[in-house]
Scaffold this active site. Sequence first.
Site, PDB file in Angstrom:
ATOM      1  N   ASN A   1      30.630  42.414  38.274  1.00 58.55           N
ATOM      2  CA  ASN A   1      31.463  43.370  37.537  1.00 58.55           C
ATOM      3  C   ASN A   1      31.939  42.736  36.236  1.00 58.55           C
ATOM      4  OD1 ASN A   1      34.067  41.946  38.025  1.00 58.55           O
ATOM      5  ND2 ASN A   1      33.500  42.348  40.147  1.00 58.55           N
TER       6      ASN A   1
ATOM      7  N   ASP B   1      32.962  44.212  46.764  1.00 59.12           N
ATOM      8  CA  ASP B   1      33.211  44.711  48.122  1.00 59.12           C
ATOM      9  C   ASP B   1      31.964  44.611  48.991  1.00 59.12           C
ATOM     10  OD1 ASP B   1      35.923  45.429  47.975  1.00 59.12           O
ATOM     11  OD2 ASP B   1      35.404  47.173  46.753  1.00 59.12           O
TER      12      ASP B   1
ATOM     13  N   PHE C   1      46.151  42.678  43.384  1.00 59.36           N
ATOM     14  CA  PHE C   1      45.986  43.520  42.205  1.00 59.36           C
ATOM     15  C   PHE C   1      45.296  44.800  42.664  1.00 59.36           C
ATOM     16  CE2 PHE C   1      46.757  41.626  37.931  1.00 59.36           C
ATOM     17  CZ  PHE C   1      47.404  40.482  38.365  1.00 59.36           C
TER      18      PHE C   1
HETATM   19  O1  PMT Z   1      39.462  39.306  34.626  1.00 59.96           O
HETATM   20  P1  PMT Z   1      39.920  40.203  33.492  1.00 59.96           P
HETATM   21  O2  PMT Z   1      38.792  40.589  32.565  1.00 59.96           O
HETATM   22  O3  PMT Z   1      41.104  39.617  32.779  1.00 59.96           O
HETATM   23  O4  PMT Z   1      40.405  41.572  34.125  1.00 59.96           O
HETATM   24  C1  PMT Z   1      41.508  41.595  34.960  1.00 59.96           C
HETATM   25  C2  PMT Z   1      41.301  42.501  36.175  1.00 59.96           C
HETATM   26  C3  PMT Z   1      41.159  43.942  35.726  1.00 59.96           C
HETATM   27  C4  PMT Z   1      40.048  42.068  36.947  1.00 59.96           C
HETATM   28  C5  PMT Z   1      42.567  42.280  37.088  1.00 59.96           C
HETATM   29  O5  PMT Z   1      43.705  42.675  36.383  1.00 59.96           O
HETATM   30  C6  PMT Z   1      42.451  43.092  38.380  1.00 59.96           C
HETATM   31  O6  PMT Z   1      42.755  44.260  38.451  1.00 59.96           O
HETATM   32  N1  PMT Z   1      41.994  42.416  39.481  1.00 59.96           N
HETATM   33  C7  PMT Z   1      41.684  43.020  40.756  1.00 59.96           C
HETATM   34  C8  PMT Z   1      40.341  43.682  40.688  1.00 59.96           C
HETATM   35  C9  PMT Z   1      39.944  44.350  41.989  1.00 59.96           C
HETATM   36  O7  PMT Z   1      38.959  43.993  42.566  1.00 59.96           O
HETATM   37  O8  PMT Z   1      40.761  45.247  42.414  1.00 59.96           O
HETATM   38  P2  PMT Z   1      40.567  46.103  43.790  1.00 59.96           P
HETATM   39  O9  PMT Z   1      41.503  47.250  43.626  1.00 59.96           O
HETATM   40  O10 PMT Z   1      39.127  46.411  43.997  1.00 59.96           O
HETATM   41  O11 PMT Z   1      41.047  45.111  44.910  1.00 59.96           O
HETATM   42  C10 PMT Z   1      42.363  45.108  45.431  1.00 59.96           C
HETATM   43  C11 PMT Z   1      42.790  43.714  45.813  1.00 59.96           C
HETATM   44  O12 PMT Z   1      41.981  43.231  46.888  1.00 59.96           O
HETATM   45  C12 PMT Z   1      42.659  42.683  44.700  1.00 59.96           C
HETATM   46  O13 PMT Z   1      43.761  41.794  44.799  1.00 59.96           O
HETATM   47  C13 PMT Z   1      41.350  41.955  45.037  1.00 59.96           C
HETATM   48  O14 PMT Z   1      41.362  40.599  44.561  1.00 59.96           O
HETATM   49  C14 PMT Z   1      41.370  42.006  46.555  1.00 59.96           C
HETATM   50  N2  PMT Z   1      40.040  41.999  47.200  1.00 59.96           N
HETATM   51  C15 PMT Z   1      39.176  43.028  47.001  1.00 59.96           C
HETATM   52  C16 PMT Z   1      37.984  43.043  47.689  1.00 59.96           C
HETATM   53  C17 PMT Z   1      37.680  41.974  48.567  1.00 59.96           C
HETATM   54  N3  PMT Z   1      36.536  41.954  49.227  1.00 59.96           N
HETATM   55  N4  PMT Z   1      38.554  40.976  48.744  1.00 59.96           N
HETATM   56  C18 PMT Z   1      39.723  40.964  48.076  1.00 59.96           C
HETATM   57  O15 PMT Z   1      40.525  40.036  48.228  1.00 59.96           O
END
Ligand code: PMT
Length: 421
Positions: A219, A288, A338
């Site tokens: 991504n 994911d 996040f």
């Molecule tokens: O890196 P940059 O270019 O500065 O951009 C920043 C960002 C947009 C990446 C950052 O601000 C951000 O939003 N990070 C989280 C991205 C994300 O994957 O979000 P999500 O809504 O899909 O996941 C929710 C949370 O679960 C996140 O804390 C993620 O780290 C965590 N996760 C998700 C999937 C997974 N398999 N394991 C996880 O731990």
Amino acid sequence: MATLTSNRSAGRRILLGISAGIAAYKSAQLARLLKQAGCEVRVVMTEGAQAFITPLTLQALTGEPVRTSLLDPEAEAGMGHIELARWADTIVIAPATADLMARMAQGMADDLLTTLCLASEAEKVLAPAMNQAMWRHPATQRNATRLAQDGWRLLGPDSGDQACGDVGPGRMLEPEAIVAELLPSPAALAQEATAQGLHVVITAGPTREPLDPVRYLSNHSSGKMGFALADAAVQRGARVTLICGPVALATPAGVERLDVETARQMHEASLRLLDDCDLFIGCAAVADYRAEAPAEHKLKKRDDDEGLTLRLVKNPDIIAEVASRRDAATGRPFVVGFAAETRDLEAYARDKLARKRLDMIVANDVSSAGLGFGSDDNAALLLWRDGDGEGGESLPPQPKRRLADAVIERALSRLPSRHTH
Ligand code: PMT
């Protein structure tokens, strides 16, 4: 405490803009106070400002040449206006006249100071100074609102006796008050030091999930947000471990970095560090899904292909697992996730907060231009598990490094007591 003060102010690069108001005489004291606090100060004056105070005075106080003209071949041969715009950490304009505010609210670039303001991504602060009727005028009020919407922080004006004999709002804040707003106070520094002795683990950047030896799923995460968090935490005295996917960023000084590629490697590194982790922040954009069976050799296109079907399987949810291993007795680690969303920001973030059993979530809208993935700026909505601050806290668009300060500060202020550590 003195060390902390100088650490945070030392070398901070402040561009002081001075426009044509009688309060310009106070700008000399402002420059002096900023220098005393350890800041690097460069001064830019409008043409009119030089009728109130000379560039020579400011040059003597700052030890730097003062810039007054956009079209100055000699100055442009040295630090040109674009370099100057990039050089500044903070632009502070004091005094800011009604005319200057009007020109900036229109986005004009008709002299050096306004051009620098347009060209710079630095923090921007202005201290208005004008006659009380001019300040109250609807046009000035409109301009002040517009500038605040554009990200300017307005300090003052103060109210009281004016040089013109009027009484009312429009006096420039005293230099001491401006410095107090610009630089952290000893009390704020004492609070910021609360990360001493803590171990903060942060995930950052994307993960790469191989399809074959040359292709992968990934991504747009650049790692900037996670690196900014690591820097903010280490600046507060924490021991910081940054687990990052493939990114092209320099490691912030004092941060321990673990490079990983896939979600499973990030998962393994995260769990390994949990034993002495006080604060875990999942900022990585973790894939994911991964290919169920990455090809051993490069996938070949065949002429009779109708297409290619990939079977994907779920990756572990790292942050949900970290949260599930939270120590019931100590509440450690405090887990901050996040949420990257393109619609229904709050609803989806609240769902993730509850489903993954996080303590706090930083929700960002990654569909807004100039924010989120890859950009230098971001905006966020902060939500907490315990319903603390029911509606959450909204953090407006700002540089990621500044947003990181706010996120770290809010997380630290809610960290369970460290008495058992
Ligand atoms: O890196 P940059 O270019 O500065 O951009 C920043 C960002 C947009 C990446 C950052 O601000 C951000 O939003 N990070 C989280 C991205 C994300 O994957 O979000 P999500 O809504 O899909 O996941 C929710 C949370 O679960 C996140 O804390 C993620 O780290 C965590 N996760 C998700 C999937 C997974 N398999 N394991 C996880 O731990």
